[in-house]
Enzyme design. Structure first.
Site: not given
Ligand code: GLN
Length: 492
Positions: A81, A156, A180
């Site tokens: 990420k 996210s 997330s």
């Protein structure tokens, strides 16, 4: 076995193919990069791809394997990420503010996985500074769901979940401040675990809300999550909240399990199933997942989390408060973007922040600054902290009568892009099932448990007591031994 075929295999299967010499790490990295590139326009799962360093790392992994003595993750392609700092590789947090920022160091998680020989192919898309539930608040554009590209991937960590679901990489890292890792995993039909707060070092993760942020992993199965989580756990003196205790070998625990869950008490929180916006297909799938657990020997028990619906208001005060403080550092001087034209220092700060941050980030900073300001601190921030304590107490009491909590991960499946991005509260309400675990610091995972009538994946969530990661993984692993939802592939 072709590299293309291998990209739809599990981490465990790829590790076996590497160990038996059926494939080289370099071919695997090439295939992963090729698939990432070919799907980029449709999914937008990546912000940055790093082919050169990936191929170099893969070749090094092949060399080490020839010399013998390599770890299971050696040569496995993965993606991080874009909230994890990567030395010399831009780390954007999906923000214009950091669009050109190349950190001078690696995050702990990045370091650990590189030491294990895993090969990072790039950095995945996310909501700006991890604020969001749809991966639509990204300076680099939204990430799209591999099951239906007109829909959100979840957020996210949408890029990581989409990359795993699309068979680009078998595992990817994520962070979970309020859901997330779990929510995008649910939306994309993959498995994701958020460990207990303190289990995995936050060193080198761009901070959103520090008392809630935790690194996690997304993969196709609980077994693959166990392998990756085992590699990233452990004490790190550079994170003051890192737990100083030996890491556990979750993967070994799973390998020794017999697939039964006899005597395991699974608590179904009645308030969770009474939530108004809970979609009928999601409810049905989670209830039938509960029955599958029962058939594996688990006992279903009714539990109560009386303050469940207060988790959203508490979280959406605490998280923005911490964010407003953490994001104060982006002032145009120390990191990243600086507005090109300004008249004096104050003007430079104002313009830099006005231009560098997106709308959702600004909204959080405004809310956070407001709830921390003199006169409102007691009314909002302090109240939210008291609620947080009470919510944690509710979970503690629930665990007196059960070993794990079973719940939906999200009230609905993936919604259409643009459907909620003009109404922040609608988006915040989607976090009802995930944020309790963050407020209480508990480990939780999401695994696939079915599809809705539109063919979109549904996630089932397990929440455990503090440090019960192995128990969570064992349960999900047993479930996946009996079901094949996690093996389904999106129609790409
Ligand atoms: N959706 C939540 C938020 O917007 C959680 C995000 C996260 O876990 N990073 O804050």
């Amino acid at each position: 076995m072709s590299a293309e075929r291998l990209l739809t295999s599990s981490l465990r299967e790829l590790a076996a193919a590497l160990a038996e010499g059926r494939i080289r790490a370099e071919a695997l990295a090439e295939a992963a990069l090729e698939r990432a590139q070919s799907l980029q326009e449709r999914l937008n799962a990546f912000i940055t791809l790093t082919p050169e360093s990936a191929l170099a790392a893969a070749r090094a992994a092949d060399e080490r394997r020839r010399a013998g003595n390599v770890s299971l993750l050696s040569g496995i392609p993965l993606a991080h990420k874009d909230l994890f700092c990567t030395r010399g590789v831009r780390t954007t947090a999906a923000s214009r503010m950091l669009a050109e920022f190349a950190p001078p160091y690696d995050a702990f998680v990045v370091e650990r996985l590189a030491e294990a020989g895993a090969v990072s192919i790039g950095k995945t898309n996310l909501d700006e500074f991890a604020m969001g539930s749809a991966n639509e608040h990204s300076h680099f554009g939204p990430c799209r769901n591999p099951w239906d590209t007109s829909r959100i991937a979840g957020g996210s960590s949408g890029g990581s979940a989409a990359a795993v679901a699309a068979g680009i990489v078998p595992v990817a890292t994520g962070t979970d401040t309020g859901g997330s890792v779990r929510q995008p995993a649910a939306m994309c039909g993959v498995t994701g675990i958020k460990p207990s707060y303190g289990r995995v070092s936050r060193y080198g993760i761009i901070a959103y809300a520090s008392s809630l942020d935790q690194a996690g992993v997304i993969a196709r199965s609980a077994e693959d999550c166990a392998l990756a989580l085992t590699a990233i756990e452990g004490f790190d003196p550079r994170d003051s909240t890192s737990l100083d205790r030996p890491s556990e070998d979750h993967a070994a625990a799973l390998a020794a399990a017999d697939g039964r869950l006899d005597g395991l008490r699974l608590g179904l929180p009645r308030e969770f199933f009474a939530v108004q916006g809970l979609d009928a297909d999601v409810r049905r799938a989670v209830e039938s997942a509960a029955r599958i657990y029962e058939s594996l020997g688990a006992r279903l028990v009714d539990v109560s989390l009386p303050r469940a619906e207060l988790a959203i208001p508490a979280y959406y005060v605490i998280a923005p408060a911490e964010a407003s403080s953490n994001l104060a550092r982006y002032d145009g001087v120390r990191y990243g973007y600086r507005a090109p034209d300004y008249v004096d220092l104050d003007d430079m700060y104002r313009k830099t922040r006005a231009q560098g941050f997106g709308d959702e980030v600004k909204r959080r900073i405004l809310v956070g600054t407001y709830v921390l300001s003199h006169g409102y601190y007691d009314a909002y921030y302090l109240q939210a902290q008291k609620l947080r304590r009470l919510i944690a107490e509710d979970y503690r009491q629930a665990f007196d009568s059960c070993d794990l909590i079973l719940a939906p991960t999200a009230p609905t499946t993936a919604w259409r892009l643009g459907e909620k991005d003009q109404d922040p509260v609608q988006e915040y309400l989607q976090d009802i099932y995930t944020i309790g675990a963050n407020l209480a610091g508990l480990p939780a995972l999401s695994h696939p448990c079915g599809f809705d009538s539109a063919g979109l994946p549904i996630g089932c969530q397990l929440i455990g007591p503090y440090l019960a990661e192995t128990r969570l993984l064992l349960a999900a692993h047993a479930f996946q031994g009996k079901t094949d939802w996690h093996r389904r592939l999106p129609p790409l």
